[in-house]
Motif scaffolding. Structure first.
Motif, PDB file in Angstrom:
ATOM      1  N   UNK A 205     -12.208  -1.271   4.720  1.00 11.90           N
ATOM      2  CA  UNK A 205     -11.224  -2.196   4.157  1.00 11.90           C
ATOM      3  C   UNK A 205     -11.720  -3.014   2.982  1.00 11.90           C
ATOM      4  N   UNK A 206     -12.901  -2.684   2.458  1.00 13.08           N
ATOM      5  CA  UNK A 206     -13.475  -3.468   1.362  1.00 13.08           C
ATOM      6  C   UNK A 206     -12.776  -3.242   0.030  1.00 13.08           C
ATOM      7  N   UNK A 207     -12.095  -2.097  -0.121  1.00 16.13           N
ATOM      8  CA  UNK A 207     -11.409  -1.852  -1.382  1.00 16.13           C
ATOM      9  C   UNK A 207     -11.156  -0.381  -1.618  1.00 16.13           C
ATOM     10  N   UNK A 208     -10.720  -0.076  -2.826  1.00 18.64           N
ATOM     11  CA  UNK A 208     -10.418   1.294  -3.188  1.00 18.64           C
ATOM     12  C   UNK A 208     -10.828   1.581  -4.618  1.00 18.64           C
ATOM     13  N   UNK A 209     -11.027   2.867  -4.896  1.00 20.39           N
ATOM     14  CA  UNK A 209     -11.469   3.312  -6.205  1.00 20.39           C
ATOM     15  C   UNK A 209     -10.509   4.373  -6.720  1.00 20.39           C
ATOM     16  N   UNK A 210     -10.119   4.230  -7.984  1.00 20.41           N
ATOM     17  CA  UNK A 210      -9.243   5.197  -8.627  1.00 20.41           C
ATOM     18  C   UNK A 210      -9.893   5.596  -9.947  1.00 20.41           C
ATOM     19  N   UNK A 211      -9.845   6.875 -10.258  1.00 21.43           N
ATOM     20  CA  UNK A 211     -10.296   7.358 -11.562  1.00 21.43           C
ATOM     21  C   UNK A 211      -9.075   7.963 -12.253  1.00 21.43           C
ATOM     22  N   UNK A 212      -8.763   7.442 -13.421  1.00 24.87           N
ATOM     23  CA  UNK A 212      -7.669   7.953 -14.236  1.00 24.87           C
ATOM     24  C   UNK A 212      -8.226   8.595 -15.496  1.00 24.87           C
ATOM     25  N   UNK A 213      -7.451   9.513 -16.068  1.00 22.04           N
ATOM     26  CA  UNK A 213      -7.773  10.093 -17.371  1.00 22.04           C
ATOM     27  C   UNK A 213      -6.540   9.905 -18.242  1.00 22.04           C
ATOM     28  N   UNK A 214      -6.648   9.017 -19.223  1.00 20.45           N
ATOM     29  CA  UNK A 214      -5.503   8.661 -20.071  1.00 20.45           C
ATOM     30  C   UNK A 214      -5.867   8.853 -21.538  1.00 20.45           C
ATOM     31  N   UNK A 215      -4.861   8.803 -22.386  1.00 21.92           N
ATOM     32  CA  UNK A 215      -5.072   9.082 -23.810  1.00 21.92           C
ATOM     33  C   UNK A 215      -5.628   7.898 -24.590  1.00 21.92           C
ATOM     34  N   UNK A 216      -5.320   6.675 -24.157  1.00 19.36           N
ATOM     35  CA  UNK A 216      -5.746   5.521 -24.948  1.00 19.36           C
ATOM     36  C   UNK A 216      -5.722   4.250 -24.092  1.00 19.36           C
ATOM     37  N   UNK A 217      -6.197   3.170 -24.689  1.00 17.63           N
ATOM     38  CA  UNK A 217      -6.305   1.897 -23.991  1.00 17.63           C
ATOM     39  C   UNK A 217      -4.946   1.324 -23.610  1.00 17.63           C
ATOM     40  N   UNK A 218      -3.956   1.495 -24.452  1.00 21.94           N
ATOM     41  CA  UNK A 218      -2.611   0.988 -24.140  1.00 21.94           C
ATOM     42  C   UNK A 218      -2.054   1.672 -22.896  1.00 21.94           C
ATOM     43  N   UNK A 219      -2.261   2.981 -22.797  1.00 25.57           N
ATOM     44  CA  UNK A 219      -1.810   3.717 -21.605  1.00 25.57           C
ATOM     45  C   UNK A 219      -2.587   3.246 -20.387  1.00 25.57           C
ATOM     46  N   UNK A 220      -3.886   3.041 -20.545  1.00 29.15           N
ATOM     47  CA  UNK A 220      -4.699   2.523 -19.437  1.00 29.15           C
ATOM     48  C   UNK A 220      -4.127   1.208 -18.922  1.00 29.15           C
ATOM     49  N   UNK A 221      -3.841   0.288 -19.814  1.00 35.49           N
ATOM     50  CA  UNK A 221      -3.306  -1.015 -19.415  1.00 35.49           C
ATOM     51  C   UNK A 221      -1.961  -0.870 -18.718  1.00 35.49           C
ATOM     52  N   UNK A 222      -1.107   0.005 -19.237  1.00 39.04           N
ATOM     53  CA  UNK A 222       0.212   0.215 -18.623  1.00 39.04           C
ATOM     54  C   UNK A 222       0.069   0.787 -17.225  1.00 39.04           C
ATOM     55  N   UNK A 223      -0.796   1.796 -17.075  1.00 43.40           N
ATOM     56  CA  UNK A 223      -0.981   2.448 -15.770  1.00 43.40           C
ATOM     57  C   UNK A 223      -1.463   1.431 -14.732  1.00 43.40           C
ATOM     58  N   UNK A 224      -2.394   0.586 -15.111  1.00 48.36           N
ATOM     59  CA  UNK A 224      -2.917  -0.418 -14.180  1.00 48.36           C
ATOM     60  C   UNK A 224      -1.845  -1.450 -13.834  1.00 48.36           C
ATOM     61  N   UNK A 225      -1.171  -1.955 -14.826  1.00 49.23           N
ATOM     62  CA  UNK A 225      -0.234  -3.053 -14.609  1.00 49.23           C
ATOM     63  C   UNK A 225       1.069  -2.630 -13.928  1.00 49.23           C
ATOM     64  N   UNK A 226       1.428  -1.353 -14.009  1.00 52.04           N
ATOM     65  CA  UNK A 226       2.647  -0.878 -13.342  1.00 52.04           C
ATOM     66  C   UNK A 226       2.412  -0.520 -11.882  1.00 52.04           C
ATOM     67  N   UNK A 227       1.160  -0.447 -11.474  1.00 48.52           N
ATOM     68  CA  UNK A 227       0.820  -0.120 -10.091  1.00 48.52           C
ATOM     69  C   UNK A 227       1.269  -1.270  -9.185  1.00 48.52           C
ATOM     70  N   UNK A 228       2.023  -0.976  -8.108  1.00 51.68           N
ATOM     71  CA  UNK A 228       2.444  -2.034  -7.185  1.00 51.68           C
ATOM     72  C   UNK A 228       1.271  -2.829  -6.599  1.00 51.68           C
TER      73      UNK A 228
ATOM     74  N   UNK B   6       0.836  -1.203   0.000  1.00 46.97           N
ATOM     75  CA  UNK B   6       0.000   0.000   0.000  1.00 46.97           C
ATOM     76  C   UNK B   6       0.872   1.254   0.000  1.00 46.97           C
ATOM     77  N   UNK B   7       1.974   1.263   0.744  1.00 47.90           N
ATOM     78  CA  UNK B   7       2.893   2.412   0.726  1.00 47.90           C
ATOM     79  C   UNK B   7       3.426   2.654  -0.680  1.00 47.90           C
ATOM     80  N   UNK B   8       3.820   1.591  -1.352  1.00 44.06           N
ATOM     81  CA  UNK B   8       4.322   1.706  -2.724  1.00 44.06           C
ATOM     82  C   UNK B   8       3.213   2.172  -3.666  1.00 44.06           C
ATOM     83  N   UNK B   9       2.004   1.689  -3.437  1.00 46.17           N
ATOM     84  CA  UNK B   9       0.844   2.073  -4.234  1.00 46.17           C
ATOM     85  C   UNK B   9       0.559   3.568  -4.086  1.00 46.17           C
ATOM     86  N   UNK B  10       0.612   4.081  -2.866  1.00 45.67           N
ATOM     87  CA  UNK B  10       0.371   5.508  -2.626  1.00 45.67           C
ATOM     88  C   UNK B  10       1.433   6.351  -3.340  1.00 45.67           C
TER      89      UNK B  10
END
Length: 96
Positions: free
Chosen positions: A50-73, A25-29
């Motif tokens: 403790x049920x979970x968390x919600x993030x809203x991102x604004x990205x240029x395209x689907x490839x960036x979306x996938x990268x942003x999600x997958x690089x998150x610790x 979680x520290x790395x995620x923050x």
């Protein structure tokens, strides 16, 4: 394009896999702070039960979306369930 990422931890699997979730979680923050500085983070928060968390991102395209999600610790599919959906804010809807 905006999207939401809803992450739900599976406590049993976290324990089974001996994951130090507090460290993750520290790395995620820190990661969210970086995405905020890059202008990609619209909103982020966690449930207080403790049920979970919600993030809203604004990205240029689907490839960036996938990268942003997958690089998150926090992207640990073996212990964290992550749902991703396209998203529009109230402002997006009413400004059409």
């Amino acid at each position: 394009m905006k999207f939401i990422e809803y992450a739900t931890p599976n406590a049993g699997k976290i324990k089974q896999n001996d994951i130090n979730i507090n460290e993750v979680v520290k790395q995620h923050v820190a990661y969210l702070e970086q995405k905020n500085a890059e202008g990609l983070l619209v909103f982020a928060g966690t449930t207080t039960d403790g049920a979970g968390g919600l993030i809203v991102y604004d990205v240029s395209d689907e490839a960036t979306r996938n990268r942003v999600v997958q690089e998150d610790p926090l992207y640990l599919p073996e212990v964290i369930d992550i749902a991703i959906h396209p998203f529009e804010t109230f402002e997006d809807i009413t400004s059409r």
